[in-house]
Structure formats: structure tokens, C-alpha cells
Design an enzyme around this catalytic site. Structure first.
Site, mmCIF file in Angstrom:
data_model
loop_
_atom_site.group_PDB
_atom_site.id
_atom_site.type_symbol
_atom_site.label_atom_id
_atom_site.label_comp_id
_atom_site.label_asym_id
_atom_site.label_seq_id
_atom_site.Cartn_x
_atom_site.Cartn_y
_atom_site.Cartn_z
ATOM 1 N N CYS B 101 43.771 46.116 41.737
ATOM 2 C CA CYS B 101 43.241 46.814 40.185
ATOM 3 C C CYS B 101 43.502 48.113 39.388
ATOM 4 C CB CYS B 101 41.725 46.955 40.423
ATOM 5 S SG CYS B 101 40.001 46.803 38.905
ATOM 6 N N HIS B 229 40.846 41.224 43.747
ATOM 7 C CA HIS B 229 39.976 42.162 44.349
ATOM 8 C C HIS B 229 40.559 40.937 45.851
ATOM 9 C CE1 HIS B 229 39.086 45.590 42.527
ATOM 10 N NE2 HIS B 229 38.864 45.157 41.188
ATOM 11 N N GLU B 231 39.970 42.396 49.111
ATOM 12 C CA GLU B 231 38.949 43.142 49.543
ATOM 13 C C GLU B 231 37.137 42.161 49.554
ATOM 14 O OE1 GLU B 231 40.237 44.508 47.329
ATOM 15 O OE2 GLU B 231 38.132 44.674 45.569
#
Lengths: 865, 278
Positions: B101, B229, B231
Site C-alpha cells: 500500500c 494488504h 497482513e
């Protein structure tokens, strides 16, 4: 052209415009570089004020926008005229009260900081029954006492009623922290700035609770005028522009802080056109112990350094607190609007958590309303005194008077007490994080708040003054029961087309989809999203509550939800508050939250209750409405055993708005309570969502439906108020909630949804739309309190109800768990793609395609992204 | 087994550091959150952490320097100016860089991406405002290009992840995109329900990215940038449909297997690559 620029494009409070002729415009230069510079050309000085009479001080208060309450004025004068006070003041070079001192007292005594209204004395009189009652202090009797009583029973309640936010136990190693606020007045003037300042401001509260907590989530509630309002009222900002602004403000405040915003609500009503409501709530998490001590404990000790961290001080935000304590009008000080800077605060947040973990923080609190005046003033009570050199406070630009430095509400600042032997390390760490921290003074036990500017004393006030006996505010409260106000139930026949009716309600602004708002909020940052704000097959259905996992690697979660039901206030605020609390509780249970671990946050937004024969002729009635809402808060928090971990009241939700022919109209917002509820989820893997899951599943209704359509969405659509407001039978619903919790824990429930505004008709449709499956429903099976017509069953807003679907194989086990309670199987989930409802005579009354219902529900705001 | 060290940058408005660090640890790395100022000598103070001690550098999500001068622009300038040499040395040693990002935005501004044939200084790509004009949080479907040289996506042909950005539209000249395709550097493409490229269709392609590009790597496959994302999909409960999936499995007498979210696989590939190659 000028009018377009001034009234449609720009907000003259914060923006400037210039109109260019075609030949003046240079494509290359555009508008050129316009760097705003502040040049005050002011030599800072301290003013003093004569206080010969009460009237003089009163006039002064008005001139300086101090918003001192009339009854406080003699107390303040008496203090400054005392002989020993005069002597001691002389010794430090002071005589008459200075502007710094009066500003300090004014800020601390403002309703916003001091909650004078809730601590007031209410003479309640029910004019129908002639019942009279004196309520000495609503805060003590309806908030403090119940919460302390519940705290005795719940060992997970760690800290309530004194700090910036309440603290509950998450597990052995962590505490969670929660608080909620409103930011109505500033948002009403400058929507973006007001809202971002609100959310960023509330984030400082958990950061300033105990010895500091890490922010884990925020939520929002917006109450505004109709987005498509086309009437004759001309509020400062059109509701559409205002809503766009507050959405963006909360978005930037949350997203840029790296804090998820997993829940929020919007309520449209014309009564909010005088002043909009912007609720912001924040949760944090902190280790249970810091440096060997429970993390919720903190104390500023004599000798500790007073450190200001974060942003600098400017003229922005001066008199925010006192303006929030007044009705909005053209003369509200524009200086109190400011634009928050989440970036500066995020850096400070990261820094302070590291400082906390190194044990460098003795006391921490935020600079919000009242600025240093509040934060230093309040923290110095722990040490019983302080000395501050105001010239040490870093400024954005020169030329501020000392009183301005002292009360400025410039954002992104925290006040921290640091032991002298830790100060070097604290400042090194601060620099490492590119955060400005400045020692501005020292705590002591002198008994005095002592402020100096360039070595000259400019304030010297005894710490006890603010604790001393300021007269209690007094209110007459006159309750006129709904039937005495002429409210009655309508005499209506059954409609011919129930399908049309359900569709008409589904597209109403307070019911329809608002995906465009929820999608703008990052609700997944921090990586612990379990139940999102939008759920269902299309990820577009509003979830009952959000669940996050605050500590990655631990399977425990936190559920949070909110409820706002202002329309029931049209009938009785007691039941408005009761239904609101009940709805929040049910929403938590619906996702798998533990009913034994619920904490609450009450946020009251109330129109002015101070009676004035011309300006506020119904003030006494509004005061009674407040008393009744507080009674419900007391009764239902006790019944549900919900400690109020935090709460705030925001009075004066009235505004003056230009109406037809240029006249000014006063508009009072509906008495509004936002109730935030949070609880623990023992095992996030057991969570449930609201959409139906699999064709063939059985549909159950839990709880009884009564003839309770008063102030319902259906009546409102028909421009009717009604009389039979929903009531909550706490004793009965509590056993139901515990049984349902049990069923969810045992994995017996496939979907669960709390029935709220709009009633069964709306919420059955929403559950089906969410699962993109049909439903066959038979109204004859719905548990009712008495025989009801189809329309009453479908649109009654009785509290205490759920829609639950289960795997048919689990029927036995589920019904065993619910044994003896109000529940019934009313149909099945089908793969027909149709919502089919049989009426009380067994005839088909609704037969609508799920896809059509979904389109209608999404249509009103469907074009927005 | 040797220790694989990962460095997750924090500070100056970056904000996905905790969950990125957590995901790396799940993947087996010894991960540390390190403030940018500890890595770069800022304001005359020496750096206390040396990039050379690590194997994986992570530029995570957030709003570095508030994104006030364009997403990732200032972070890129700060890194280039202060430790540009160290970063290039890090890459020459065969180590790994991932930008997620805001970190992806920084990588393209640094010129580490597209990173054609060892050129780590050219800015050829922009991640610009979404076509919708607004920030959006939504889950997307992503297909991995079969031919990609990226080491992070080994064994992953399809993955669902959240995007959360206002400036995620991948933009580059036709020539650059052709070259990315030709060099097998296109890694992730936004896809529709069937797993085919979204072909620009909203909401499958959430931001209007050209060629549906959601992630690319450099010519070596060791520098990876992506808008979604990974994570944030560290546990199965992160996925928007997990409750539905649990229910469907339950009807067949089954349960969800394993706790881990699918995003962790991207970090595990990195850890395993380091173990095998460094």
C-alpha cells in the site's frame, strides 16, 4: 456569481474566494501560491478586570465570551475580594483578577467541562398525576450510584467515573479503555474541521487514560437534516454538504491515524438542522501493568515536570468549550473551529506508548476542551499545585496573549507528568519520534495554580476555588404525559398491498443502504477484523455489531455497537432511552457477545432545558424529558448490569436558522441518546452474522411482538406519531438473552439479527437480502402479546426480539436451550429467491423477489461512492 | 535453522506495523518494528540500526508524512537521500523488499519498482487517485500471473485480500506496462468472481488500475509491491465470508482447518526464500 461563491461553494468561516474574469485567468499560474500567514501584530499583555459589582462581571463575561453562569458570578467575586486572598495576591504582584484567571475559571466552570446540568437540582412535576419529586443531581443518582453498585458485582470493571475514559479487563494481561464524545457545535459551523477534530480529539482520551493506551478502534454517529432537503430553511450548511463534510472528517481522522472505524450510524431528521450531532467513540487497549503497577493508576507528584507534547499553540480553538455550552447563532466565535491533524497525533501516539512502556510517564492527560487550562488545572489537583511559565509554551506564531496560550484548544497535544530523573530520556525518545515536547513548568504542593509570563505572575488561584461551593444549577421539570399532549393511535384499516408497504419503508433514508459511507472507513487496519461493518453475501448488509481482535494471536475479541432512537422521544424519553439501551445490548448478543460483560457509554444530546418565557418556553418540559431519560438509564443499566464506563452530555442542541422571508427560527434537536455498548467475545471463532445462510434453515423469532407502533418508522412515513411506544420488560428479556448466548456458544445458530427500527417486516427482508436467499414466513406463528393485524405484526417495533436461523438438524437442541422462553419457528429459508409472507388469515400478503427488495433498499444512495 | 530477520518500518504516520510484524512472525521470521529514524541518521544523530543486519525490508501501509505531497513521496525521498546506497547494497546482496500500500507507493517513487534490469532509480509508475475519487475499504479477488518471477507469490495462483486506499490506481505508459508483462513482472491482477482479470470493471478492479494491476515485482522477483494488504488476512476470521464458510462446512460435518489467514503465505514465501538462498 458572488452569491454562488459565498453560499454554495465556500464556507466563509474558513475559506476565501476570488472571482476571476476570463481574461484575468492565467492557465499556468492558476490561483497562484497562497500561503496563509498569521501576523497578529499584538504585543502580549495581561489584562485585569474590575469586579465592583456582579453586574459588571456579568457584562464582562458577555463581552469576553466567557459564558459564565449567572449564579457563579458572586462566588467568583467573593473569592477575589477576600482579605487573605488579596494579601497573598499582592505578594505575587497581583491585584484585580486577570484575564488569565477569569478565563481559567470560566473554562473549568463551563457546562461542557463541569456538567452543571447533570449535577443540577431538578424539581420534577408530573402535571397529569400531580406527582412531585426532587432529584438532587442526575449524575449522582442515575449514573454514578448505579455504576458503582454494578462495579461491586463485576470484578472486570477496573476504573470508572474519574479518568478520561473508563477501563475494563480484557484478559489477565490487558485492559481495554472506552469513551465517547460529541462535536456538534464545531461540526455545524465547519463540518470537515469539526468532525476531524472530534474524532482525533476523542482518540486522545484513551491515550490519556491510565498511563496511556493504544487506540484500537473508533465509531461514529451522525444526526443531520434530510440529505435531499429542499424546504425553505437555510441552515449555515445544507444537510448534504454538512453530511459530506462530517463523513470526510471522521474518515481522515480515523484512516490517517491507522485506527479502524468498524461501526457507525446516520440518522436523518429535520430537527437536526438547527445543530447537527456528531458522536465519536474511541477504544484503546493497554497492558494490565506498567512498570509493576496497574496501568490505570496515575498521579502527578510534587516535583514532576509538566511536559506539553505534540502540536503547537495558536489562536485556533479559543472558546470552543464555552461555545459548546451555548446555542448556535451567527455570533458563535468562529475561532473555535479548527482542523485536526491526525498525522501529528499519530506520531505522538506512537511516541507516548514507547515512553509508557519504558516507565517514563507518571501522569498523562489530553489537551482538549479548555487546553492547558483543563489539562494542567486538573492534573495539578493530584499534586495540589503547579507553576507554569507560559512563555515556554511553543507557539505557531508570535503575538498570543497569555490567556490565549492558556485556554487555546489547538489540537494534538498531551500534557504529561515526568519525573525529573526521567526527563532526559523522555525528551530523547520524543526527538527520535520527531515529536515536539517541552517542559513548561513543574507540579508542586503549594496549594496554588501559579502561572507566569516572562517571569511575571499572571494567575494565582487557590486550587480549592474550583472545588468550593459553587451554587448548584436548578431546573423546573414539568412532565406532560403523551396522552395529555393529544397523542393517540391512528384509526387505520389494513393496506391492500403489503408488498408495496415493505418496499416503501425499505427505501426510507433511515432504513436504506448507506454503503458509500461505511466503505470510506478503513475497518481492517491493525489486522484484527472479525465481524465487519458490512456483512452478507454481497458484503453490503449492515452488521448488528463489529468484532475486532485487539491482541493478535489471542482468540478473544471485543464487540462494539451503538444505538440511537430519537423518534421515541416524541412520545416518552423514558422509553426512548430504555429501547436504545436494549437495542444496543441485543446487537452485541446477536454477534456472539457475552451478556455478562457489557460496558456502556451514554452520550446525551439535549436541547436547552433552561426555561425562558420567550426564548425557551418549553424548557421545563425538556428538563422533564431529560429526567425521564436518566431514570431509564438508571433502571436499565441496573437491570442489565451494565456499568457506564464513560459518558458525556452535550446540552444546547438548538440552533437558529434563517427561514422564509429572512426570519430566524429556532430549531431544537430531538432529545437524543446514543448508547454505545461493548463486550467481550470469548472465542471469536463462535461469532455469528445477521444474514441467512443456507436454504432449508428454520427461521425463528425470539421475543414477543406487541401493539407498539408509536413513533415507528411506519407511522413516521404516514406522518403520524401515535401513542404506544415500545417498552422493555427487562426481567423477561434478560433470560432470553442469556439463553441465546448459550445457543450461539454451542454452535446452534446459523444467523442472528436484532429486530430494530422498521420492525419484523423490514428486518426479515434485510436478513434474507443479506443471504441472497428467499424466505417463507407465516405470521400466524409469530409470538404476540395480543391478537394483532398483519401490519401491526410486521411494523411494530417491540423491543427484545431477534430473528434467528438454524440448521433443521439442530432444532431439538436449540429448542431445548430456549425452553420456557418466548420463541417460535415462523418459517424457512428458501432457495426460491422470494420473500413470501402468509398473513394472519393464511393468505399470501407479501411475495417479493429478493433481488427487487435489495435494489430498492440500495437505490436511494446507490449512486454515491 | 538459520534466523531470518525482517525489519518493519514504523513512524511518521506508517500504521500497519503491528499486524505486519505479527504476520512475519507467523511466517517464521524474527521480525522487528523499527522507527525510520533509527534506520536513517536524522538530524545529526547516528542511526542505531543497520539495514545490513536484516534479510527482509518491509515498507508497510499507512500515511507516511501524511501523504501531503503525494502518497509515499516524502518517505521515498527520505530513504533515497539518507540510505539510498544501503538499500541498493541490500538488493545487490540478494535480499528482499516488500512494499504494501503506502510502501508500494514509496517503492515506485524510490524507483525500486519497476526495477528493470538493475535500474533502481527510475520513476516510471504512478499510484494515483482511485477512479471513484474516494478512499475505499473492500475485499478484492486477485489472480497471480502464472509466469511471474516474483518469489513472494510462489504456489499462490489466486488470493483474496482487502484493499484500503484512496490512491491505488496503477498508472504507467503503455510501453512500461508492456515491458512489465514481457519481463514477467506483473504479479497480481484484480479478478472477477471466476478468477478472470477484472478488465477494469468495478468493483472487481476497485480503483481503475491499468491492466488490472494490483502488484508488481522487479526483474529479479525479490522486490515486490502491492496495494492489497496480506497482513490484514492473518487469521481466517479476517475474511468477510468466514462465518458463511464455517456454516457450510458444518453441514458436511467439517470445520475450518488451520487458523492461519491466507495472506501469511506471502510472508512465508519470503522467509523460505531467505532460508534457501541466503
Amino acid at each position: 456569481m458572488e452569491t454562488i461563491a459565498r453560499e454554495i461553494l465556500a464556507n466563509d468561516i474558513i475559506q476565501q474566494w476570488r472571482i476571476y474574469k476570463r481574461d484575468e485567468w492565467d492557465d499556468q499560474k492558476g490561483i497562484g501560491m497562497n500561503i496563509p500567514r498569521v501576523a497578529l501584530n499584538n504585543i502580549p499583555q495581561v489584562g485585569t478586570f474590575p469586579i465592583k459589582s456582579d453586574d459588571e462581571l456579568k457584562r464582562l463575561s458577555a463581552e469576553r465570551n466567557l459564558a459564565l453562569h449567572e449564579s457563579d458570578i458572586p462566588v467568583i467575586r467573593r473569592y477575589f475580594l477576600q482579605k487573605d486572598v488579596l494579601l497573598k495576591r499582592k505578594a505575587v504582584g497581583l491585584d484585580l483578577p486577570t484575564d488569565v484567571e477569569l478565563e481559567y475559571i470560566s473554562q473549568a466552570r463551563s457546562d461542557h467541562c463541569n456538567h452543571n446540568t447533570f449535577s443540577g437540582l431538578f424539581r420534577y412535576h408530573d402535571i397529569a398525576t400531580n406527582h412531585k419529586e426532587i432529584i438532587d443531581n442526575l449524575f449522582k443518582t442515575c449514573i454514578e450510584q448505579p455504576t458503582l453498585e454494578i462495579k461491586e458485582k463485576k470484578d472486570w470493571v477496573i476504573s470508572v467515573l474519574w479518568d478520561n475514559a473508563g477501563v475494563g479487563r480484557f484478559d489477565e494481561d490487558y485492559y481495554y479503555v472506552i469513551t465517547g464524545e460529541t462535536h456538534n457545535s464545531p461540526s455545524n459551523m465547519e463540518a470537515y474541521g469539526g468532525a476531524i477534530t472530534g474524532i482525533v480529539g476523542i482518540y486522545r482520551d484513551p491515550l490519556g487514560t491510565g498511563r496511556g493506551s493504544k487506540l484500537i478502534q473508533g465509531t461514529y454517529g451522525f444526526c443531520v437534516g434530510p440529505r435531499d432537503y429542499a424546504g425553505e430553511l437555510k441552515p449555515h450548511l445544507h444537510p448534504r454538504r454538512l453530511l459530506d463534510g462530517v463523513i470526510e472528517g471522521v474518515r481522515d481522522g480515523g484512516n490517517k491515524s491507522g485506527i479502524p472505524t468498524p461501526f457507525g450510524q446516520v440518522i436523518f431528521d429535520q430537527s437536526y438542522m438547527g445543530k447537527c450531532l456528531v458522536f465519536v467513540t474511541a477504544m484503546g487497549i493497554m497492558p494490565a501493568t506498567v512498570d509493576g503497577k496497574s496501568s490505570h493508576l496515575k498521579k502527578a507528584n510534587p516535583g514532576d515536570m509538566i511536559v506539553m507534547c505534540g502540536g503547537r499553540v495558536g489562536k485556533d480553538g479559543i472558546h470552543g468549550v464555552t461555545a459548546a455550552s451555548e446555542t448556535y447563532s451567527e455570533t458563535t466565535p468562529a475561532g473555535h473551529v479548527q482542523i485536526g491533524d491526525p498525522y501529528t497525533q499519530k506520531k505522538m501516539h506512537d511516541f507516548l506508548l514507547e515512553a509508557r512502556d519504558e516507565g517514563l510517564i507518571e501522569f498523562i492527560t489530553d489537551n482538549g476542551g479548555g487546553g492547558l487550562s483543563s489539562s494542567v488545572g486538573e492534573s495539578a489537583r493530584w499534586s495540589n499545585g503547579c507553576h507554569v511559565d507560559l512563555e515556554k509554551v511553543p507557539l505557531k506564531y508570535e503575538g498570543l496573549d497569555p490567556w490565549e496560550i492558556w485556554v487555546s484548544e489547538s489540537q494534538e497535544r498531551m500534557t504529561v507528568a515526568v519525573r525529573p530523573d526521567n526527563i532526559d530520556r523522555f525528551l530523547v525518545l520524543s526527538a527520535r519520534h520527531a515529536v515536539e515536547s517541552t517542559v513548561i513548568g513543574q507540579y508542586n504542593n503549594s496549594g496554588y495554580l501559579h502561572l507566569a509570563f516572562n517571569k511575571k505572575t499572571c494567575a494565582y488561584v487557590h486550587m480549592d476555588l474550583l472545588k468550593s461551593s459553587f451554587p448548584q444549577w436548578e431546573f423546573d421539570a414539568e412532565w406532560i404525559p403523551p396522552s395529555s399532549r393529544g397523542l393517540k393511535e391512528p384509526l387505520w384499516d389494513e393496506p391492500d398491498d403489503q408488498g408495496y408497504l415493505v418496499k416503501s419503508i425499505l427505501k426510507r433514508p433511515n432504513i436504506c443502504a448507506k454503503n458509500w459511507i461505511q466503505r470510506q472507513y478503513d475497518h481492517e487496519v491493525q489486522g484484527g477484523s472479525v465481524i465487519k461493518p458490512l456483512v452478507g453475501k454481497g458484503q453490503d448488509m449492515v452488521s448488528d455489531a463489529a468484532v475486532v481482535r485487539p491482541i493478535l494471536g489471542v482468540l478473544k475479541g471485543i464487540a462494539i455497537t451503538q444505538s440511537i432512537n430519537p423518534f421515541y422521544s416524541l412520545i416518552d424519553t423514558y422509553h426512548m432511552a430504555a429501547v436504545t439501551i436494549d437495542e444496543a445490548v441485543r446487537r452485541l448478543i446477536a454477534v456472539g457477545g457475552d451478556p455478562a460483560h457489557i460496558g456502556g457509554v451514554d452520550n446525551f444530546c439535549w436541547p436547552t432545558i433552561i426555561h425562558d418565557p420567550t426564548k425557551n418556553p418549553d424548557g421545563r418540559y425538556k428538563a422533564a424529558q431529560l429526567v425521564r431519560a436518566c431514570w431509564a438509564l438508571r433502571d436499565y443499566t441496573l437491570a442489565f448490569e451494565i456499568p457506564l464506563l464513560s459518558g458525556k452530555d452535550s446540552m444546547y442542541t438548538d440552533g437558529e436558522v434563517k427561514g422564509p422571508s429572512g426570519m430566524t427560527q429556532k430549531i431544537s434537536g430531538l432529545p437524543t441518546l446514543q448508547f454505545t455498548a461493548t463486550t467481550l467475545v470469548k472465542d471469536i471463532r463462535r461469532c455469528v452474522t445477521m444474514e441467512v445462510k443456507i436454504a432449508g434453515d428454520l427461521v425463528y423469532i425470539l421475543g414477543k411482538t406487541g401493539d407498539e407502533l408509536g413513533a415507528s418508522e411506519y407511522y413516521q412515513m404516514m406522518n403520524w406519531i401515535g401513542l404506544n411506544v415500545p417498552r422493555v420488560d427487562a426481567e423477561k428479556v434478560i433470560s432470553l438473552y442469556h439463553a441465546l448466548y448459550q445457543a450461539i456458544q454451542e454452535g446452534l445458530v446459523a444467523s442472528c439479527h436484532a429486530v430494530g427500527r422498521g420492525g419484523l417486516g423490514v428486518h426479515l427482508a434485510l436478513s434474507a437480502i443479506g443471504g441472497n436467499l428467499g424466505m417463507d414466513i407465516d405470521l400466524r406463528s409469530v409470538p404476540v402479546q395480543e391478537r394483532l393485524s398483519n401490519t401491526r405484526i410486521l411494523y411494530s417495533e417491540s423491543a427484545g426480539r431477534f430473528i434467528v436461523t438454524i440448521d433443521p438438524k439442530k432444532r431439538g437442541a436449540f429448542e431445548e436451550t430456549m425452553d420456557g422462553l418466548d420463541y417460535a419457528c415462523i418459517g424457512r429459508v428458501s432457495d426460491t429467491d422470494t420473500l413470501q409472507v402468509l398473513g394472519v388469515n393464511g393468505e399470501i400478503i407479501i411475495n417479493e423477489k429478493i433481488g427487487d427488495l435489495k435494489d430498492i433498499w440500495k437505490e436511494p444512495f446507490g449512486g454515491l461512492v | 535453522m538459520r534466523t531470518v530477520k525482517a525489519l518493519v518500518l514504523t513512524g511518521y504516520g506508517l500504521n500497519c506495523d503491528y499486524e505486519t510484524d505479527f504476520s512475519l512472525k507467523m511466517a517464521g521470521a524474527a521480525s522487528e518494528r523499527v522507527h525510520i529514524n533509527e534506520l536513517i541518521s536524522c538530524g545529526g544523530r547516528g542511526a542505531s540500526v543497520s539495514l545490513g543486519d536484516y534479510h527482509i525490508l518491509v515498507l508497510g501501509g499507512g500515511f507516511s508524512w501524511a501523504d501531503d505531497h503525494g502518497a509515499g513521496v516524502i518517505m521515498a525521498a527520505r530513504l533515497r537521500y539518507n540510505i539510498g546506497e544501503e538499500i541498493e547494497e541490500f538488493i545487490r546482496e540478494g535480499k528482499l523488499v516488500i512494499g504494501i500500500c503506502n510502501g508500494f507507493q514509496a517503492l515506485v517513487n524510490l524507483g525500486l519498482l519497476p526495477g528493470f534490469d538493475g535500474d533502481y532509480r527510475s520513476r516510471e509508475i504512478a499510484l494515483t487517485y482511485n477512479d471513484s475519487g474516494n478512499f475505499v475499504d473492500t475485499w478484492v479477488r486477485l489472480r497471480t500471473r502464472e509466469d511471474t518471477v516474483c518469489i513472494f507469490t510462489k504456489g499462490i495462483s489466486y488470493i483474496e485480500l482487502p484493499v484500503r486506499h484512496g490512491e491505488g490506481k496503477f498508472y504507467a505508459s503503455r510501453e512500461i506496462i508492456d515491458r512489465l508483462i514481457e519481463k514477467d513482472q506483473v504479479v497480481l491482477q484484480y479478478a472477477d468472481r471466476e478468477g478472470n482479470p477484472a478488465e477494469g470493471r468495478w468493483p472487481f478492479n476497485p480503483n481503475g488500475s491499468l491492466y488490472d494491476i494490483g502488484g508488481i515485482c522487479d526483474s529479479t522477483g525479490r522486490i515486490f509491491g502491492l496495494m492489497p494488504h496480506p497482513e490484514a488476512y492473518n487469521h481466517y476470521t479476517n475474511h468477510p465470508d468466514w462465518v458463511m464458510k464455517r456454516e457450510e462446512l458444518a453441514r458436511r460435518g467439517k470445520g475450518i482447518e488451520g487458523e492461519e489467514g491466507e495472506g501469511v503465505a506471502i510472508f512465508r514465501n519470503a522467509v523460505e526464500y531467505v532460508r534457501e538462498n541466503l
